[in-house]
Design a protein around this motif. Structure first.
Motif, PDB file in Angstrom:
ATOM      1  N   LEU A   1       0.880  -1.302  -0.199  1.00  0.00           N
ATOM      2  CA  LEU A   1       0.147  -0.063  -0.048  1.00  0.00           C
ATOM      3  C   LEU A   1       0.801   1.347   0.133  1.00  0.00           C
ATOM      4  O   LEU A   1       2.083   1.199   0.479  1.00  0.00           O
ATOM      5  N   SER A   2       0.344   2.244  -0.473  1.00  0.00           N
ATOM      6  CA  SER A   2       1.073   3.545  -0.480  1.00  0.00           C
ATOM      7  C   SER A   2       1.274   3.798   1.077  1.00  0.00           C
ATOM      8  O   SER A   2       0.280   3.569   1.973  1.00  0.00           O
ATOM      9  N   PHE A   3       2.146   4.864   1.513  1.00  0.00           N
ATOM     10  CA  PHE A   3       2.370   5.179   2.945  1.00  0.00           C
ATOM     11  C   PHE A   3       1.012   5.915   3.318  1.00  0.00           C
ATOM     12  O   PHE A   3       0.567   5.850   4.228  1.00  0.00           O
TER      13      PHE A   3
ATOM     14  N   LEU B   1       5.508   8.612   0.773  1.00  0.00           N
ATOM     15  CA  LEU B   1       6.993   8.850   0.957  1.00  0.00           C
ATOM     16  C   LEU B   1       7.642   8.378  -0.264  1.00  0.00           C
ATOM     17  O   LEU B   1       7.548   7.411  -1.126  1.00  0.00           O
ATOM     18  N   VAL B   2       8.628   9.208  -0.716  1.00  0.00           N
ATOM     19  CA  VAL B   2       9.290   8.985  -1.964  1.00  0.00           C
ATOM     20  C   VAL B   2      10.895   9.129  -1.773  1.00  0.00           C
ATOM     21  O   VAL B   2      11.302   9.838  -0.854  1.00  0.00           O
ATOM     22  N   GLU B   3      11.520   8.325  -2.666  1.00  0.00           N
ATOM     23  CA  GLU B   3      13.160   8.491  -2.395  1.00  0.00           C
ATOM     24  C   GLU B   3      13.631   8.861  -3.928  1.00  0.00           C
ATOM     25  O   GLU B   3      13.212   8.109  -4.979  1.00  0.00           O
ATOM     26  N   ARG B   4      14.306   9.763  -3.932  1.00  0.00           N
ATOM     27  CA  ARG B   4      15.288  10.183  -4.971  1.00  0.00           C
ATOM     28  C   ARG B   4      16.312   9.075  -5.667  1.00  0.00           C
ATOM     29  O   ARG B   4      16.968   8.491  -5.024  1.00  0.00           O
TER      30      ARG B   4
ATOM     31  N   LEU C   1      11.707  11.870   0.881  1.00  0.00           N
ATOM     32  CA  LEU C   1      10.946  13.128   1.448  1.00  0.00           C
ATOM     33  C   LEU C   1       9.522  12.500   1.500  1.00  0.00           C
ATOM     34  O   LEU C   1       8.885  11.711   0.841  1.00  0.00           O
ATOM     35  N   PRO C   2       8.598  13.448   2.381  1.00  0.00           N
ATOM     36  CA  PRO C   2       7.416  13.184   2.390  1.00  0.00           C
ATOM     37  C   PRO C   2       6.519  14.222   1.089  1.00  0.00           C
ATOM     38  O   PRO C   2       6.913  15.282   1.048  1.00  0.00           O
TER      39      PRO C   2
END
Ligand SMILES: C[S@@+](CC[C@H](N)C(=O)[O-])C[C@H]1O[C@@H](n2cnc3c(N)ncnc32)[C@H](O)[C@@H]1O
Length: 407
Positions: A16-18, A199-202, A249-250
Motif C-alpha cells: 500500500l502507499s504510505f 513517501l518518496v526516494e530520489r 521526502l514526504p
C-alpha cells in the motif's frame, strides 16, 4: 484491529502507499485520532502551542481580529478552526474576548467524532444551521468584490449565507469544511503534518515510492519505481535537482487536496497554516529518521509502521511543496513563510509577557489565580517562541486575492 485490516488489504492488493497506511492508522475506526487521542496534557499524547496554556489563544484572537478589520468588519465573520482537536484553541480565543466577537461565527472543523463530542461539553455549542444559517447562494454572492473589504451586513457578500448580524459569538463544529464559501479566515494549527502523505526516494533516474508491504508477519517497507501520476505530481511540486540521490521526502498529497477544498470554502479572506515545516535541504540533512516521527503518551513512539492506530504519525512538511500546492489550489501567498516566534512577536507576545512579569512580581506573594496565570504566561511565552522548539514552526499566510488586486 487496524493492523489486521491493513495486513488483509496488503494480502489482497499488494503493498500500500504510505498515504493509505497512515490514513487507516490515524482515521479509520479504531485509528489514533478516531479513538479521541491527540493533543493535550495529562492522558493525551503530545503538546501543541495551543496546549501550552491560554496565551497562544489570546494571540490567535488578535490575528483573527486583524483579519476581521482587513475584510472590512464583515458580519457574520466566520473563523474555521480546522483540525480543532478537543477544542482548546476555541475556548482560549473566545475567553480572550476578540473585538470581532459580536460578528463572530467560530466553527471548529474536526474529523474525529470522538474529539467533536468534547466540543459540546466545553463550549457554548449550537447546531451548525443556527450558526452558519441556511445557504442562499446566488451568482452575485459568488462574485468577489474589489479588494478584500466588504461593507458588512446580514448577508456577507461572497458567502451566500444569511444569519442575523450582531448575534455572535456563535460556536459550532463540523466534521468537514462547510459546503458554501465563507467570508473569514481558516486557522490550521498543526493540521497539515497529520494529513496522510506519500513517501518518496530520489533515484539516479527519477523517483521511487516507499510503499508498505509485509515481511515475516510484520509491516515492512517495499520500494518500487514511482508510477507516472506520482512522478508527474512530484515533478510539478519539487525541482528534482534540489534532492540528492538516495534522499527521502514526504509528499503531502492529502494536504495538497485539502488546500483546494480550503480554497473553495473561503469566498473572501485567508488561510493561516502553522506547522512543522522546513526547506528541502534541511529535510534532506535531517533524513527520514529526523522528519518522520511518531508520538504516544507524551513520548516518541517507535517506527511508523509499528502498531498502526496506537501512535500518532507526523512529519516535517517540505515548505516549498506546501506553497506550491497552495498556489496551484488558487491561494495567493502573502509575505514570506516565517517562524512562529516572529509571528507571535508581531502579534505582541513580548508586551504581554512583560506585563505578566510586572504583575507577577507585584502579586507573587498573594499567589491568587490571576498571579498564577501571569506566572504561566511568562513561561508560555518562552516556550512558544523557543527555537528550536515551537517557535520554529512555520507560519504560512495565504489570501484569496492580493490586496487591491481586481483579479
Ligand atoms: C495535531 S492535532 C492538532 C489539534 C489542534 N489544532 C492543536 O493545535 O492542538 C490534528 C487534528 O486534526 C484533525 N484532522 C485531521 N484531518 C482533518 C481534516 N481533514 N479536517 C478536520 N480535522 C482533521 C485530527 O483528527 C486531529 O485532531
Amino acid at each position: 484491529m487496524i493492523a489486521d485490516q491493513l495486513a488483509e488489504l496488503i494480502e489482497r492488493l499488494g503493498p500500500l502507499s504510505f498515504e493509505t497506511f497512515m490514513e487507516a492508522a490515524l482515521y479509520d475506526e479504531g485509528g489514533f485520532f478516531a479513538s479521541g487521542r491527540g493533543a493535550g496534557r495529562s492522558g493525551a499524547d503530545f503538546i501543541t502551542s495551543v496546549e501550552t496554556g491560554t496565551l497562544f489563544g489570546v494571540l490567535v484572537a488578535r490575528e483573527i481580529d486583524r483579519w476581521w478589520e482587513r475584510l472590512g468588519r464583515p458580519d457574520p465573520f466566520v473563523v474555521l478552526d480546522v483540525g480543532a482537536g478537543r477544542g482548546q484553541l476555541a475556548r482560549d480565543v473566545l475567553r480572550a474576548g476578540p473585538a470581532c466577537a459580536s460578528s463572530l461565527r467560530y466553527v471548529l472543523v474536526e474529523r474525529s467524532a470522538a474529539l467533536r463530542e468534547l466540543h459540546r461539553d466545553h463550549l457554548p455549542w449550537e447546531p451548525p444551521e443556527d450558526v452558519l444559517g441556511p445557504g442562499t447562494e446566488t451568482d452575485e454572492d459568488r462574485e468577489e468584490p474589489e479588494g478584500l473589504e466588504t461593507s458588512g451586513g446580514g448577508v456577507a457578500p461572497g458567502t451566500g449565507r444569511v444569519t442575523a448580524p450582531h448575534r455572535g459569538p456563535l460556536v459550532t463544529s463540523l466534521a468537514d469544511l462547510p459546503a458554501s464559501p465563507i467570508a473569514g479566515v481558516i486557522v490550521a494549527n498543526e493540521l497539515l503534518d497529520n494529513l496522510p502523505f506519500v513517501l518518496v526516494e530520489r533515484t539516479s533516474t527519477g523517483w521511487s515510492e516507499v510503499r508498505v508491504g509485509r515481511d515475516r508477519g510484520r509491516f515492512a517497507e517495499c520500494v518500487v519505481p514511482a508510477g507516472p501520476p506520482l512522478a508527474d505530481l512530484i515533478g510539478r511540486l519539487l525541482p528534482m535537482d534540489a534532492v540528492p540521490v538516495g534522499a527521502r521526502l514526504p509528499i503531502p498529497t492529502v494536504a495538497a487536496r485539502w488546500m483546494r477544498e480550503a480554497r473553495r470554502a473561503v469566498g473572501r479572506g485567508g488561510l493561516v497554516v502553522v506547522d512543522y515545516a522546513a526547506e528541502i535541504d534541511a529535510l534532506v540533512a535531517r533524513g527520514a529518521q529526523g522528519w518522520l516521527r511518531t508520538y504516544v503518551g507524551h513520548q516518541r513512539g517507535t517506527g511508523p509502521l509499528d502498531d498502526p492506530g496506537l501512535q500518532d504519525i507526523t512529519c516535517d512538511l517540505p515548505t516549498p511543496v506546501v506553497v506550491a500546492a497552495a498556489l496551484s489550489a488558487g491561494w495567493v501567498l502573502e509575505g514570506a513563510v516565517g517562524a512562529q516566534a516572529d509571528w507571535l512577536v508581531d502579534l505582541g507576545i513580548e508586551e504581554l509577557a512583560e506585563s505578566a512579569r510586572g504583575r507577577w512580581t507585584q502579586r507573587a506573594a498573594i499567589g491568587d489565580l490571576a498571579a498564577l496565570r501571569d506566572r504561566s504566561w511568562i513561561s508560555e511565552a518562552a516556550a512558544l517562541t523557543a527555537q528550536p522548539g515551537l517557535g520554529a514552526h512555520r507560519v504560512f499566510t495565504f489570501v484569496t486575492r492580493r490586496q487591491g488586486s481586481s483579479r
